[in-house]
Design an enzyme around this catalytic site. Structure first.
Site, PDB file in Angstrom:
ATOM      1  CD  GLU A   1      -2.904  -1.147   0.100  1.00  0.00           C
ATOM      2  OE1 GLU A   1      -2.989  -0.154  -0.632  1.00  0.00           O
ATOM      3  OE2 GLU A   1      -3.586  -2.171  -0.091  1.00  0.00           O
TER       4      GLU A   1
ATOM      5  CD1 TRP B   1      -0.873  -0.440  -4.192  1.00  0.00           C
ATOM      6  CD2 TRP B   1      -1.246   0.776  -6.035  1.00  0.00           C
ATOM      7  NE1 TRP B   1      -1.293  -1.290  -5.198  1.00  0.00           N
ATOM      8  CE2 TRP B   1      -1.530  -0.568  -6.343  1.00  0.00           C
ATOM      9  CE3 TRP B   1      -1.405   1.733  -7.043  1.00  0.00           C
ATOM     10  CZ2 TRP B   1      -1.959  -0.984  -7.606  1.00  0.00           C
ATOM     11  CZ3 TRP B   1      -1.837   1.327  -8.297  1.00  0.00           C
ATOM     12  CH2 TRP B   1      -2.109  -0.019  -8.566  1.00  0.00           C
TER      13      TRP B   1
ATOM     14  CD1 TRP C   1     -17.067  13.718 -18.506  1.00  0.00           C
ATOM     15  CD2 TRP C   1     -17.766  12.164 -17.063  1.00  0.00           C
ATOM     16  NE1 TRP C   1     -16.031  12.842 -18.294  1.00  0.00           N
ATOM     17  CE2 TRP C   1     -16.429  11.881 -17.412  1.00  0.00           C
ATOM     18  CE3 TRP C   1     -18.416  11.317 -16.165  1.00  0.00           C
ATOM     19  CZ2 TRP C   1     -15.732  10.799 -16.894  1.00  0.00           C
ATOM     20  CZ3 TRP C   1     -17.728  10.245 -15.653  1.00  0.00           C
ATOM     21  CH2 TRP C   1     -16.396   9.987 -16.013  1.00  0.00           C
TER      22      TRP C   1
ATOM     23  CG  ASN D   1      -8.705   2.221  -0.207  1.00  0.00           C
ATOM     24  OD1 ASN D   1      -8.540   3.214  -0.900  1.00  0.00           O
ATOM     25  ND2 ASN D   1      -8.560   0.987  -0.674  1.00  0.00           N
TER      26      ASN D   1
HETATM   27  C1  LIG Z   1     -11.172   8.089  -4.636  1.00  0.00           C
HETATM   28  C2  LIG Z   1     -10.000   7.921  -3.680  1.00  0.00           C
HETATM   29  C3  LIG Z   1      -9.309   9.040  -3.226  1.00  0.00           C
HETATM   30  C4  LIG Z   1      -8.213   8.894  -2.362  1.00  0.00           C
HETATM   31  N1  LIG Z   1      -7.554  10.033  -1.913  1.00  0.00           N
HETATM   32  C5  LIG Z   1      -6.474   9.909  -1.110  1.00  0.00           C
HETATM   33  C6  LIG Z   1      -5.759  11.059  -0.648  1.00  0.00           C
HETATM   34  O1  LIG Z   1      -6.075  12.208  -0.987  1.00  0.00           O
HETATM   35  N2  LIG Z   1      -4.692  10.862   0.186  1.00  0.00           N
HETATM   36  C7  LIG Z   1      -4.296   9.612   0.563  1.00  0.00           C
HETATM   37  O2  LIG Z   1      -3.331   9.498   1.332  1.00  0.00           O
HETATM   38  N3  LIG Z   1      -4.929   8.507   0.129  1.00  0.00           N
HETATM   39  C8  LIG Z   1      -6.003   8.613  -0.693  1.00  0.00           C
HETATM   40  N4  LIG Z   1      -6.656   7.482  -1.125  1.00  0.00           N
HETATM   41  C9  LIG Z   1      -6.081   6.154  -0.826  1.00  0.00           C
HETATM   42  C10 LIG Z   1      -6.569   5.453   0.453  1.00  0.00           C
HETATM   43  O3  LIG Z   1      -7.966   5.475   0.518  1.00  0.00           O
HETATM   44  C11 LIG Z   1      -5.995   6.056   1.746  1.00  0.00           C
HETATM   45  O4  LIG Z   1      -4.597   6.218   1.622  1.00  0.00           O
HETATM   46  C12 LIG Z   1      -6.274   5.135   2.935  1.00  0.00           C
HETATM   47  O5  LIG Z   1      -7.668   4.946   3.084  1.00  0.00           O
HETATM   48  C13 LIG Z   1      -5.697   5.750   4.186  1.00  0.00           C
HETATM   49  O6  LIG Z   1      -6.043   4.992   5.313  1.00  0.00           O
HETATM   50  P1  LIG Z   1      -4.920   4.257   6.155  1.00  0.00           P
HETATM   51  O7  LIG Z   1      -3.777   5.179   6.417  1.00  0.00           O
HETATM   52  O8  LIG Z   1      -5.599   3.662   7.331  1.00  0.00           O
HETATM   53  O9  LIG Z   1      -4.461   3.132   5.107  1.00  0.00           O
HETATM   54  P2  LIG Z   1      -3.663   1.762   5.329  1.00  0.00           P
HETATM   55  O10 LIG Z   1      -4.477   0.657   4.757  1.00  0.00           O
HETATM   56  O11 LIG Z   1      -3.178   1.602   6.700  1.00  0.00           O
HETATM   57  O12 LIG Z   1      -2.427   1.929   4.300  1.00  0.00           O
HETATM   58  C14 LIG Z   1      -1.136   2.409   4.712  1.00  0.00           C
HETATM   59  C15 LIG Z   1      -0.752   3.593   3.856  1.00  0.00           C
HETATM   60  O13 LIG Z   1      -0.639   3.206   2.493  1.00  0.00           O
HETATM   61  C16 LIG Z   1      -1.043   4.290   1.639  1.00  0.00           C
HETATM   62  N5  LIG Z   1      -2.161   3.847   0.802  1.00  0.00           N
HETATM   63  C17 LIG Z   1      -3.098   2.916   1.087  1.00  0.00           C
HETATM   64  N6  LIG Z   1      -3.933   2.749   0.042  1.00  0.00           N
HETATM   65  C18 LIG Z   1      -3.520   3.609  -0.916  1.00  0.00           C
HETATM   66  C19 LIG Z   1      -3.968   3.924  -2.233  1.00  0.00           C
HETATM   67  N7  LIG Z   1      -5.038   3.302  -2.800  1.00  0.00           N
HETATM   68  N8  LIG Z   1      -3.326   4.895  -2.925  1.00  0.00           N
HETATM   69  C20 LIG Z   1      -2.268   5.544  -2.405  1.00  0.00           C
HETATM   70  N9  LIG Z   1      -1.782   5.266  -1.161  1.00  0.00           N
HETATM   71  C21 LIG Z   1      -2.398   4.331  -0.442  1.00  0.00           C
HETATM   72  C22 LIG Z   1      -1.463   5.435   2.554  1.00  0.00           C
HETATM   73  O14 LIG Z   1      -0.389   6.325   2.697  1.00  0.00           O
HETATM   74  C23 LIG Z   1      -1.771   4.723   3.868  1.00  0.00           C
HETATM   75  O15 LIG Z   1      -1.607   5.546   4.993  1.00  0.00           O
HETATM   76  C24 LIG Z   1      -7.785   7.602  -1.972  1.00  0.00           C
HETATM   77  C25 LIG Z   1      -8.491   6.479  -2.433  1.00  0.00           C
HETATM   78  C26 LIG Z   1      -9.585   6.627  -3.262  1.00  0.00           C
HETATM   79  C27 LIG Z   1     -10.313   5.399  -3.755  1.00  0.00           C
END
Ligand SMILES: Cc1cc2nc3c(=O)[nH]c(=O)nc-3n(C[C@H](O)[C@H](O)[C@H](O)COP(=O)(O)OP(=O)(O)OC[C@H]3O[C@@H](n4cnc5c(N)ncnc54)[C@H](O)[C@@H]3O)c2cc1C
Length: 324
Positions: free
Chosen positions: A151, A154, A182, A217
């Site tokens: 993650e 990503w 759209w 997410n």
């Molecule tokens: C439409 C949409 C918009 C999003 N906008 C953002 C945003 O503005 N900022 C943001 O940080 N994340 C964004 N995300 C990705 C993701 O949803 C969040 O990073 C995640 O929910 C953060 O929760 P966590 O720290 O508990 O994640 P965890 O599951 O604990 O993951 C650990 C870290 O991995 C990274 N990560 C995880 N999933 C993704 C992903 N799909 N893309 C990029 N990095 C990821 C984050 O830095 C996260 O803190 C978006 C996802 C979607 C579908």
């Protein structure tokens, strides 16, 4: 011309190189700038960075919301600052224990919640990466640590793409998506923003976002898919709303993921992947705990503003037209 890149190639290239460097050690002394902006005058940099100092500065500038105070839910959920970020990082081992099985469930704190910490530089990705690797190498949650680091990768991929694609938040990566027709429906957009679509999981997510600045997410994917593929609103409208409301909103991950959902981005979700919000709720919120937390009883039986099956068919037809 499309400029598409794949995550697997990026990840392979990263893994063929040495591991990310160790985090830098804490500096012995951190001096503030010689010149300070007027409102911060009198505060040492360390005071500026701590939570109360920061709130004082905002208060002094009249930047704290008052009428209405829309930030109450955000304050209740988050403690900004490095100390709170480190406290959360110290819980990573516990988080990883259940991460493999439960990270997709929307109804619990099953993920790290580190994204705003990374967004504001309270923690570096190096530090989070190494902490997770250490947990894995110690033989605890080995598989989960691997998934977690994927993650983080990503996130790096999104930033890698943002470095090249300066218009990531406004231009389709896949130029063929430019032909998509759209809808332009301000009422539908407002209903989505306010969590009043009549689709419980979507409304719960959008209300949680407004109240706390965060959304899981899985729910982000469902709400984004609903806006783009059921309401047929341009993905940039959703990106802008998330940008204004997420506490972790960043200029790479946000547009990158929106493009992924809309099918216009790198390694994007295939166009026929349209999340069914009812089925997603059955799988990831089986006891309705999440929906019941965010949608009050009087709104739970509201009529959906669109027919999910019908709009799905329309979106598929439009995607097929553009593809051909
Ligand atoms: C439409 C949409 C918009 C999003 N906008 C953002 C945003 O503005 N900022 C943001 O940080 N994340 C964004 N995300 C990705 C993701 O949803 C969040 O990073 C995640 O929910 C953060 O929760 P966590 O720290 O508990 O994640 P965890 O599951 O604990 O993951 C650990 C870290 O991995 C990274 N990560 C995880 N999933 C993704 C992903 N799909 N893309 C990029 N990095 C990821 C984050 O830095 C996260 O803190 C978006 C996802 C979607 C579908």
């Amino acid at each position: 011309m499309s400029r598409v890149c794949t995550y697997s190639a990026f990840a392979r290239a990263c893994r063929s190189r040495p591991e990310p460097r160790d985090p830098h050690p804490r500096p012995d002394d951190l001096r503030g700038p010689a010149r300070t902006i007027p409102a911060v005058a009198g505060h040492r940099l360390s005071t500026w960075l701590d939570e109360r100092g920061f709130a004082r500065v905002l208060d002094a500038r009249g930047w704290l919301p008052t009428a209405p105070d829309w930030a109450g839910g955000i304050r209740a959920r988050w403690t900004p600052g490095e100390a709170a970020a480190r406290a959360r990082l110290d819980e990573l081992e516990d988080v990883l224990e259940g991460y493999g099985e439960s990270r997709d469930r929307s109804d619990g704190a099953s993920t790290s919640l580190l994204s705003p910490r990374l967004r504001f530089g309270e923690l570096s990705p190096h530090e989070v990466w190494h902490r997770s690797v250490r947990i894995g190498r110690a033989g605890r949650s080995v598989a989960a640590a691997g998934v977690f680091n994927d993650e983080l990768l990503w996130r790096e991929f999104a930033w890698h793409r943002r470095a090249v694609l300066t218009h990531l938040a406004t231009e389709n990566i896949r130029s063929e998506s430019d032909d998509f027709e759209w809808d332009d429906d301000p009422d539908a957009l407002r209903a989505w923003q306010q969590g009043r679509t009549g689709v419980p999981l979507v409304d719960a997510g959008m209300r949680e976002l407004w109240e706390t600045g965060f959304m899981h997410n899985r729910v982000r994917m469902v709400t984004a898919s609903f806006l783009v593929k059921n309401l047929l609103q341009h993905w940039t409208r959703g990106e802008q709303w998330f940008w204004d409301t997420l506490v972790d909103a960043d200029e790479a991950s946000n547009p990158f993921n929106w493009q992924w959902v809309a099918g216009s981005g790198d390694d994007a979700a295939p166009y026929f992947r349209i999340f069914n919000p009812y089925r997603q709720a059955e799988r990831f919120d089986p006891d309705n705990a999440y929906v019941n937390t965010w949608v009050p009883p009087e709104d739970r039986d509201a009529e959906p503003i669109v027919d999910v099956a019908q709009t799905r068919r329309e979106a598929l037809a439009e995607y097929r037209r553009v593809k051909s």
